[in-house]
Design a protein around this motif. Sequence first.
Motif, PDB file in Angstrom:
ATOM      1  N   SER A  49       0.867  -1.047  -0.154  1.00 37.74           N
ATOM      2  CA  SER A  49      -0.109   0.075  -0.042  1.00 37.74           C
ATOM      3  C   SER A  49       0.835   1.022  -0.045  1.00 37.74           C
ATOM      4  O   SER A  49       2.181   1.283   0.422  1.00 37.74           O
ATOM      5  CB  SER A  49      -0.935  -0.180   1.297  1.00 37.74           C
ATOM      6  OG  SER A  49      -0.047  -0.103   2.339  1.00 37.74           O
ATOM      7  N   PRO A  50       0.178   2.298  -0.312  1.00 39.96           N
ATOM      8  CA  PRO A  50       1.162   3.695  -0.545  1.00 39.96           C
ATOM      9  C   PRO A  50       2.201   4.199   0.503  1.00 39.96           C
ATOM     10  O   PRO A  50       3.198   4.317   0.243  1.00 39.96           O
ATOM     11  CB  PRO A  50       0.155   4.726  -0.748  1.00 39.96           C
ATOM     12  CG  PRO A  50      -1.175   3.835  -1.327  1.00 39.96           C
ATOM     13  CD  PRO A  50      -1.166   2.894  -0.659  1.00 39.96           C
ATOM     14  N   SER A  51       1.497   4.030   1.677  1.00 42.46           N
ATOM     15  CA  SER A  51       2.555   4.491   2.739  1.00 42.46           C
ATOM     16  C   SER A  51       3.743   3.334   3.036  1.00 42.46           C
ATOM     17  O   SER A  51       4.631   4.014   3.620  1.00 42.46           O
ATOM     18  CB  SER A  51       1.889   4.648   4.353  1.00 42.46           C
ATOM     19  OG  SER A  51       1.359   3.347   4.570  1.00 42.46           O
ATOM     20  N   ALA A  53       5.490   1.848   0.658  1.00 38.44           N
ATOM     21  CA  ALA A  53       6.337   1.873  -0.631  1.00 38.44           C
ATOM     22  C   ALA A  53       7.673   2.353  -0.210  1.00 38.44           C
ATOM     23  O   ALA A  53       7.597   3.391   0.088  1.00 38.44           O
ATOM     24  CB  ALA A  53       5.884   2.381  -1.880  1.00 38.44           C
ATOM     25  N   PRO A 110       5.793   0.010  -4.972  1.00 35.42           N
ATOM     26  CA  PRO A 110       4.165   0.409  -5.356  1.00 35.42           C
ATOM     27  C   PRO A 110       3.682  -0.828  -6.145  1.00 35.42           C
ATOM     28  O   PRO A 110       4.384  -1.391  -6.876  1.00 35.42           O
ATOM     29  CB  PRO A 110       4.650   1.664  -6.381  1.00 35.42           C
ATOM     30  CG  PRO A 110       5.857   2.196  -5.947  1.00 35.42           C
ATOM     31  CD  PRO A 110       6.612   0.915  -5.333  1.00 35.42           C
ATOM     32  N   TYR A 117      -2.270  -5.807  -2.417  1.00 31.75           N
ATOM     33  CA  TYR A 117      -1.057  -5.263  -1.344  1.00 31.75           C
ATOM     34  C   TYR A 117      -0.791  -6.585  -0.743  1.00 31.75           C
ATOM     35  O   TYR A 117      -1.533  -7.438  -0.221  1.00 31.75           O
ATOM     36  CB  TYR A 117      -1.624  -4.138  -0.596  1.00 31.75           C
ATOM     37  CG  TYR A 117      -1.819  -3.042  -1.185  1.00 31.75           C
ATOM     38  CD1 TYR A 117      -1.268  -2.618  -2.367  1.00 31.75           C
ATOM     39  CD2 TYR A 117      -2.852  -2.118  -0.808  1.00 31.75           C
ATOM     40  CE1 TYR A 117      -1.710  -1.307  -2.974  1.00 31.75           C
ATOM     41  CE2 TYR A 117      -3.445  -1.161  -1.346  1.00 31.75           C
ATOM     42  CZ  TYR A 117      -2.678  -0.830  -2.601  1.00 31.75           C
ATOM     43  OH  TYR A 117      -3.187   0.428  -3.075  1.00 31.75           O
ATOM     44  N   GLY A 128      -0.621   8.705   4.455  1.00 32.27           N
ATOM     45  CA  GLY A 128      -0.223   8.135   3.261  1.00 32.27           C
ATOM     46  C   GLY A 128      -1.310   7.155   2.662  1.00 32.27           C
ATOM     47  O   GLY A 128      -1.183   6.967   1.388  1.00 32.27           O
ATOM     48  N   GLU A 129      -2.157   6.677   3.695  1.00 30.38           N
ATOM     49  CA  GLU A 129      -3.199   5.836   2.783  1.00 30.38           C
ATOM     50  C   GLU A 129      -4.503   6.268   2.579  1.00 30.38           C
ATOM     51  O   GLU A 129      -4.634   7.579   2.808  1.00 30.38           O
ATOM     52  CB  GLU A 129      -3.701   4.756   3.982  1.00 30.38           C
ATOM     53  CG  GLU A 129      -2.136   3.751   4.404  1.00 30.38           C
ATOM     54  CD  GLU A 129      -1.639   2.855   3.394  1.00 30.38           C
ATOM     55  OE1 GLU A 129      -2.584   2.412   2.310  1.00 30.38           O
ATOM     56  OE2 GLU A 129      -0.545   2.917   3.054  1.00 30.38           O
ATOM     57  N   SER A 188      -6.001  -1.333   3.664  1.00 28.63           N
ATOM     58  CA  SER A 188      -5.883  -1.209   2.507  1.00 28.63           C
ATOM     59  C   SER A 188      -5.723  -2.538   1.817  1.00 28.63           C
ATOM     60  O   SER A 188      -4.866  -3.339   2.412  1.00 28.63           O
ATOM     61  CB  SER A 188      -4.567  -0.341   2.208  1.00 28.63           C
ATOM     62  OG  SER A 188      -4.813   1.017   2.792  1.00 28.63           O
ATOM     63  N   GLU A 191      -5.415  -0.854  -5.001  1.00 27.98           N
ATOM     64  CA  GLU A 191      -5.616   0.433  -5.423  1.00 27.98           C
ATOM     65  C   GLU A 191      -6.959   0.551  -5.498  1.00 27.98           C
ATOM     66  O   GLU A 191      -7.788  -0.056  -6.077  1.00 27.98           O
ATOM     67  CB  GLU A 191      -4.893   0.837  -6.717  1.00 27.98           C
ATOM     68  CG  GLU A 191      -5.272   2.209  -6.988  1.00 27.98           C
ATOM     69  CD  GLU A 191      -4.182   2.399  -8.373  1.00 27.98           C
ATOM     70  OE1 GLU A 191      -4.619   3.511  -8.881  1.00 27.98           O
ATOM     71  OE2 GLU A 191      -3.713   1.493  -9.043  1.00 27.98           O
TER      72      GLU A 191
END
Length: 210
Positions: A49-51, A53, A110, A117, A128-129, A188, A191
């Motif tokens: 998940s984004p945070s 990466a 990413p 994820y 960040g999520e 998460s 995407e």
Amino acid sequence: MPCADHSTIHEEADTYVARIKDPYADQRKFSEAFRSLGLDVELRVIPVSPSAAGEIVSLGGGNAPVNVPIGARKEPADCDLADSGCFMVVTVPAAIKGTPDVVHFELGRPAKPGEPYENSRQSATRPGEPLAGVKVSGRTVDDVLAEVGKHGLSAEFRRVVVHEGGYTVEPLAADQVGGDWIVFKVISTREGVVGLEVTAERQTGLEYAD
């Protein structure tokens, strides 16, 4: 010894220390270099998940002495592992040399569109999520779904089953969930999608973050 361009493994104080300049590119060479020293050590790059990466997501395995733990860090501490000036530094106790124990380090990358994820327990409300800063724990499913919609997300469900010593989660179809059910956590999953972990009623065995 070198394990890839600008990356080395050396031994100090009964511990092998590896400094990897580009862990995304050098994961295979990293593992091969450790195996040549008699240690079964793997570096895995996983979609996250984004945070997460660019972060060291997890490490484990092996029967390391308590005073020589398995470790991983970034050097400098606040750098981005995708940048050329950033190193991933890992430490592995020499005591596990020649044993069947597998030590693994997981590094987040990413995720591609639609790719699940692999840090699947990541809260969707952390910075960040997709639901950063939103209060979800302890609210009803209808309330949380409204928040999910505001952020352009869709939701999946998991039932929380409380048992002695903890809890487990299991998949749950949307048509089995009531709007007045209680959300324990939102994670998460991929995407544009979050997973709501829910119970039919508030459970005394769960610690809601409210």
